[in-house]
Motif scaffolding. Structure first.
Motif, PDB file in Angstrom:
ATOM      1  N   GLU A   3       0.847  -1.189   0.000  1.00  0.00           N
ATOM      2  CA  GLU A   3       0.000   0.000   0.000  1.00  0.00           C
ATOM      3  C   GLU A   3       0.884   1.241   0.000  1.00  0.00           C
ATOM      4  OE1 GLU A   3      -3.337   2.222   2.835  1.00  0.00           O
ATOM      5  OE2 GLU A   3      -2.246   0.469   3.543  1.00  0.00           O
ATOM      6  N   VAL A   4       0.620   2.157  -0.911  1.00  0.00           N
ATOM      7  CA  VAL A   4       1.434   3.368  -1.031  1.00  0.00           C
ATOM      8  C   VAL A   4       0.802   4.459  -0.169  1.00  0.00           C
ATOM      9  CG1 VAL A   4       2.418   5.068  -2.609  1.00  0.00           C
ATOM     10  CG2 VAL A   4       2.111   2.700  -3.364  1.00  0.00           C
ATOM     11  N   ASP A   5       1.418   4.697   0.995  1.00  0.00           N
ATOM     12  CA  ASP A   5       0.876   5.696   1.922  1.00  0.00           C
ATOM     13  C   ASP A   5       1.961   6.641   2.455  1.00  0.00           C
ATOM     14  OD1 ASP A   5       2.316   3.998   3.550  1.00  0.00           O
ATOM     15  OD2 ASP A   5       0.716   3.695   5.015  1.00  0.00           O
ATOM     16  N   TYR A   6       3.137   6.635   1.809  1.00  0.00           N
ATOM     17  CA  TYR A   6       4.319   7.307   2.336  1.00  0.00           C
ATOM     18  C   TYR A   6       4.832   8.285   1.277  1.00  0.00           C
ATOM     19  CZ  TYR A   6       9.229   7.346   4.121  1.00  0.00           C
ATOM     20  OH  TYR A   6      10.476   7.682   4.582  1.00  0.00           O
ATOM     21  N   LEU A   7       4.892   9.562   1.621  1.00  0.00           N
ATOM     22  CA  LEU A   7       5.343  10.588   0.693  1.00  0.00           C
ATOM     23  C   LEU A   7       6.615  11.248   1.214  1.00  0.00           C
ATOM     24  CD1 LEU A   7       4.640  12.228  -1.908  1.00  0.00           C
ATOM     25  CD2 LEU A   7       3.561  13.908  -0.389  1.00  0.00           C
ATOM     26  N   ARG A   8       7.671  11.186   0.398  1.00  0.00           N
ATOM     27  CA  ARG A   8       8.903  11.897   0.703  1.00  0.00           C
ATOM     28  C   ARG A   8       8.826  13.280   0.065  1.00  0.00           C
ATOM     29  NH1 ARG A   8      13.439   8.530   2.314  1.00  0.00           N
ATOM     30  NH2 ARG A   8      14.760  10.258   1.647  1.00  0.00           N
ATOM     31  N   ILE A   9       8.944  14.305   0.879  1.00  0.00           N
ATOM     32  CA  ILE A   9       8.767  15.681   0.420  1.00  0.00           C
ATOM     33  C   ILE A   9      10.108  16.401   0.477  1.00  0.00           C
ATOM     34  CG2 ILE A   9       7.575  17.861   0.825  1.00  0.00           C
ATOM     35  CD1 ILE A   9       5.417  16.229   2.339  1.00  0.00           C
ATOM     36  N   SER A  10      10.658  16.738  -0.683  1.00  0.00           N
ATOM     37  CA  SER A  10      11.886  17.529  -0.729  1.00  0.00           C
ATOM     38  C   SER A  10      11.524  18.996  -0.517  1.00  0.00           C
ATOM     39  CB  SER A  10      12.593  17.344  -2.075  1.00  0.00           C
ATOM     40  OG  SER A  10      13.728  18.176  -2.138  1.00  0.00           O
ATOM     41  N   LEU A  11      12.126  19.616   0.486  1.00  0.00           N
ATOM     42  CA  LEU A  11      11.824  21.008   0.805  1.00  0.00           C
ATOM     43  C   LEU A  11      12.742  21.992   0.095  1.00  0.00           C
ATOM     44  CD1 LEU A  11      11.217  20.727   4.664  1.00  0.00           C
ATOM     45  CD2 LEU A  11       9.547  20.618   2.799  1.00  0.00           C
ATOM     46  N   PHE A  59       4.736  10.985   6.163  1.00  0.00           N
ATOM     47  CA  PHE A  59       5.456  12.025   5.441  1.00  0.00           C
ATOM     48  C   PHE A  59       6.884  12.138   5.972  1.00  0.00           C
ATOM     49  CE2 PHE A  59       0.948  13.138   5.767  1.00  0.00           C
ATOM     50  CZ  PHE A  59       0.605  13.174   4.420  1.00  0.00           C
ATOM     51  N   ARG A  60       7.833  12.228   5.037  1.00  0.00           N
ATOM     52  CA  ARG A  60       9.235  12.446   5.397  1.00  0.00           C
ATOM     53  C   ARG A  60       9.726  13.702   4.687  1.00  0.00           C
ATOM     54  NH1 ARG A  60      13.506  10.236   7.691  1.00  0.00           N
ATOM     55  NH2 ARG A  60      12.387   8.301   8.141  1.00  0.00           N
ATOM     56  N   LEU A  61      10.323  14.606   5.456  1.00  0.00           N
ATOM     57  CA  LEU A  61      10.858  15.850   4.913  1.00  0.00           C
ATOM     58  C   LEU A  61      12.330  15.654   4.588  1.00  0.00           C
ATOM     59  CD1 LEU A  61       9.160  18.305   7.447  1.00  0.00           C
ATOM     60  CD2 LEU A  61       8.283  17.453   5.253  1.00  0.00           C
ATOM     61  N   THR A  62      12.701  15.948   3.332  1.00  0.00           N
ATOM     62  CA  THR A  62      14.062  15.734   2.867  1.00  0.00           C
ATOM     63  C   THR A  62      14.558  16.981   2.141  1.00  0.00           C
ATOM     64  OG1 THR A  62      13.486  14.838   0.689  1.00  0.00           O
ATOM     65  CG2 THR A  62      13.494  13.289   2.539  1.00  0.00           C
ATOM     66  N   GLY A  63      15.728  16.860   1.520  1.00  0.00           N
ATOM     67  CA  GLY A  63      16.299  17.929   0.725  1.00  0.00           C
ATOM     68  C   GLY A  63      16.884  17.331  -0.549  1.00  0.00           C
ATOM     69  N   GLY A  64      18.044  17.875  -0.990  1.00  0.00           N
ATOM     70  CA  GLY A  64      18.973  18.768  -0.363  1.00  0.00           C
ATOM     71  C   GLY A  64      19.051  18.606   1.161  1.00  0.00           C
ATOM     72  N   TYR A 105      11.511  19.033  17.877  1.00  0.00           N
ATOM     73  CA  TYR A 105      10.837  18.062  18.733  1.00  0.00           C
ATOM     74  C   TYR A 105       9.564  18.669  19.328  1.00  0.00           C
ATOM     75  CZ  TYR A 105      10.290  14.275  22.117  1.00  0.00           C
ATOM     76  OH  TYR A 105       9.800  13.221  22.850  1.00  0.00           O
ATOM     77  N   ASP A 106       9.671  19.908  19.816  1.00  0.00           N
ATOM     78  CA  ASP A 106       8.512  20.585  20.402  1.00  0.00           C
ATOM     79  C   ASP A 106       7.418  20.825  19.363  1.00  0.00           C
ATOM     80  OD1 ASP A 106       9.873  20.622  22.801  1.00  0.00           O
ATOM     81  OD2 ASP A 106      10.484  22.722  22.643  1.00  0.00           O
ATOM     82  N   ALA A 107       7.808  20.934  18.084  1.00  0.00           N
ATOM     83  CA  ALA A 107       6.830  21.158  17.012  1.00  0.00           C
ATOM     84  C   ALA A 107       6.102  19.881  16.611  1.00  0.00           C
ATOM     85  CB  ALA A 107       7.531  21.756  15.793  1.00  0.00           C
ATOM     86  N   GLY A 108       6.566  18.733  17.125  1.00  0.00           N
ATOM     87  CA  GLY A 108       5.862  17.485  16.852  1.00  0.00           C
ATOM     88  C   GLY A 108       6.651  16.451  16.092  1.00  0.00           C
ATOM     89  N   LEU A 109       7.883  16.787  15.685  1.00  0.00           N
ATOM     90  CA  LEU A 109       8.712  15.795  15.008  1.00  0.00           C
ATOM     91  C   LEU A 109       9.228  14.786  16.023  1.00  0.00           C
ATOM     92  CD1 LEU A 109       9.950  15.278  12.117  1.00  0.00           C
ATOM     93  CD2 LEU A 109      12.024  16.382  12.990  1.00  0.00           C
ATOM     94  N   ARG A 110       9.150  13.515  15.702  1.00  0.00           N
ATOM     95  CA  ARG A 110       9.601  12.484  16.639  1.00  0.00           C
ATOM     96  C   ARG A 110      10.645  11.539  16.056  1.00  0.00           C
ATOM     97  NH1 ARG A 110       7.873  15.578  19.396  1.00  0.00           N
ATOM     98  NH2 ARG A 110       6.362  15.449  21.089  1.00  0.00           N
ATOM     99  N   ARG A 111      10.745  11.490  14.741  1.00  0.00           N
ATOM    100  CA  ARG A 111      11.692  10.566  14.110  1.00  0.00           C
ATOM    101  C   ARG A 111      12.631  11.349  13.212  1.00  0.00           C
ATOM    102  NH1 ARG A 111      11.095   6.502  11.074  1.00  0.00           N
ATOM    103  NH2 ARG A 111       9.266   7.089   9.858  1.00  0.00           N
ATOM    104  N   ILE A 112      13.896  10.983  13.255  1.00  0.00           N
ATOM    105  CA  ILE A 112      14.887  11.709  12.475  1.00  0.00           C
ATOM    106  C   ILE A 112      15.961  10.745  11.974  1.00  0.00           C
ATOM    107  CG2 ILE A 112      16.397  12.329  14.423  1.00  0.00           C
ATOM    108  CD1 ILE A 112      16.469  15.188  13.159  1.00  0.00           C
ATOM    109  N   ASN A 113      16.385  10.935  10.743  1.00  0.00           N
ATOM    110  CA  ASN A 113      17.492  10.183  10.150  1.00  0.00           C
ATOM    111  C   ASN A 113      18.639  11.145   9.910  1.00  0.00           C
ATOM    112  OD1 ASN A 113      15.316   8.365   9.869  1.00  0.00           O
ATOM    113  ND2 ASN A 113      16.226   7.434   8.063  1.00  0.00           N
ATOM    114  N   ILE A 114      19.826  10.771  10.344  1.00  0.00           N
ATOM    115  CA  ILE A 114      20.996  11.629  10.197  1.00  0.00           C
ATOM    116  C   ILE A 114      22.069  10.867   9.431  1.00  0.00           C
ATOM    117  CG2 ILE A 114      22.717  13.016  11.416  1.00  0.00           C
ATOM    118  CD1 ILE A 114      20.789  12.923  13.867  1.00  0.00           C
ATOM    119  N   SER A 115      22.630  11.500   8.416  1.00  0.00           N
ATOM    120  CA  SER A 115      23.693  10.862   7.644  1.00  0.00           C
ATOM    121  C   SER A 115      24.998  10.914   8.430  1.00  0.00           C
ATOM    122  CB  SER A 115      23.874  11.571   6.296  1.00  0.00           C
ATOM    123  OG  SER A 115      22.714  11.444   5.511  1.00  0.00           O
ATOM    124  N   LEU A 116      25.619   9.769   8.606  1.00  0.00           N
ATOM    125  CA  LEU A 116      26.925   9.689   9.269  1.00  0.00           C
ATOM    126  C   LEU A 116      27.726   8.596   8.556  1.00  0.00           C
ATOM    127  CD1 LEU A 116      28.671  10.759  11.679  1.00  0.00           C
ATOM    128  CD2 LEU A 116      27.950   8.695  12.891  1.00  0.00           C
TER     129      LEU A 116
END
Length: 329
Positions: A3-11, A59-64, A105-116
């Motif tokens: 099921e396609v329910d996941y949108l990656r949004i490049s900001l 929803f996942r917020l990405t870039g750049g 975090y206070d704005a409601g974000l709970r999950r984060i991926n960091i490139s290392l």
């Protein structure tokens, strides 16, 4: 087909790093003009009136680099407050994260991926294409701050490049033993930079798993993610190890996502530009939202045929013209 329910949004398509696997040195990129980026209000309109009604809930917020986007915290807050939002996450290189982590975090974000991609500052700076003052301490501080603030899960993304950082796989895997961190090893994917390596530029995930298995043992994890990673753990470890094997193990049939570029193009498959929709132009032209919803629904229906299942598993190309940074990963 999942099921396609996941949108990656490049900001934003700009980034403060020039990573080997994303924006190769010497590449000349035409950055999107500010007026051609989707505004926060346009993004929210598309999310609320187009994507959520056709079934998108994650929803996942990405870039750049998304932390370079103005008014990011407010956008996170507005998306997180939508009652239909089931999951909201963000992918970042971590360089600007330390001063923003608490606000996000206070704005409601709970999950984060960091490139290392390396624990060695010199190797790290080589991979990200930066000279002079090392960026590694800022990224490490961003990771520590995100952990302290409470992001859980906190995921570390590692693109494994032969001869560059592959000798660090065990050291990076060890980060999961005493921390509830989730390290994800990603096979390098030649998108827009297929000439970067003359030989195979990626290491199959099974080779990495075997190396870890030989050192500590390895067992399948009960923690399942919403993405393409196969998840394992070192016995007794607090965290997990994920393996994203887009080159050696095609997972198109499990794909549950689409990608929205910073300038409003909806892309059904990372490795195939066929079927893209220019939602920004349509939105600004006053095309009825019901018509846009119908177009997205039609794209969802043909997505299984668009997935690039027959891609090359070498360093060759696919049907794409944008680099990874321009697509949004």
């Amino acid at each position: 087909m999942a099921e396609v329910d996941y949108l990656r949004i490049s900001l934003i398509d700009r980034c403060n790093f020039n990573c080997l696997y994303c924006m190769p040195e010497g590449a000349e990129l035409d950055y999107i003009l500010k007026q051609n980026l989707l505004s926060n209000s346009e993004l929210l309109t598309l999310i609320q009136e187009v994507f959520i009604p056709v079934g998108f809930q994650r929803f996942r917020l990405t870039g750049g680099e998304p932390l370079m986007r103005p008014n990011l915290v407010q956008l996170v807050r507005e998306i997180s407050l939508l009652p239909e939002t089931r999951d909201l996450s963000l992918t970042t290189n971590g360089f600007l994260l330390a001063p923003l982590a608490q606000d996000l975090y206070d704005a409601g974000l709970r999950r984060i991926n960091i490139s290392l991609d390396s624990l060695d500052p010199d190797t790290f700076d080589f991979i990200i294409g930066k000279r002079g003052r090392s960026r590694w301490p800022d990224v490490w501080q961003g990771i520590q701050t995100a952990h302290r603030v409470g992001f859980d899960p906190l995921k570390l993304n590692v693109v494994v490049i032969p001869g560059v950082n592959d000798a660090e796989v065990l050291d990076l895997a060890a980060l999961t033993i005493d921390r509830r961190w989730h390290v994800r090893f990603i096979e390098f994917m030649p998108v827009g930079n297929g000439e970067l390596f003359s030989e195979r530029g990626w290491i199959p995930s099974e080779e990495l798993r075997q190396s870890i298995r030989n050192r500590w043992g390895l067992e399948e994890s009960q923690i399942l993610g919403a993405g393409p990673a196969d998840v394992f753990k070192i016995p007794g470890a607090l965290g997990t190890l994920g393996f994203i094997s887009q080159m050696s193990e095609c997972f198109c049939d499990r794909c549950n996502r689409m990608r929205l570029s910073a300038d409003g193009w909806l892309r059904p498959c990372l490795l195939n530009e066929i079927g893209q929709l220019d939602l920004k132009t349509a939105l600004r032209a006053g095309v009825p939202l019901a018509h846009l919803r119908e177009k997205v629904k039609q794209l969802l229906e043909i997505k299984p045929e668009i997935n690039f299942k027959q891609r090359s598993t070498g360093t060759g190309g696919g049907n794409y013209t944008r680099t990874m940074s321009q697509i949004g990963g």
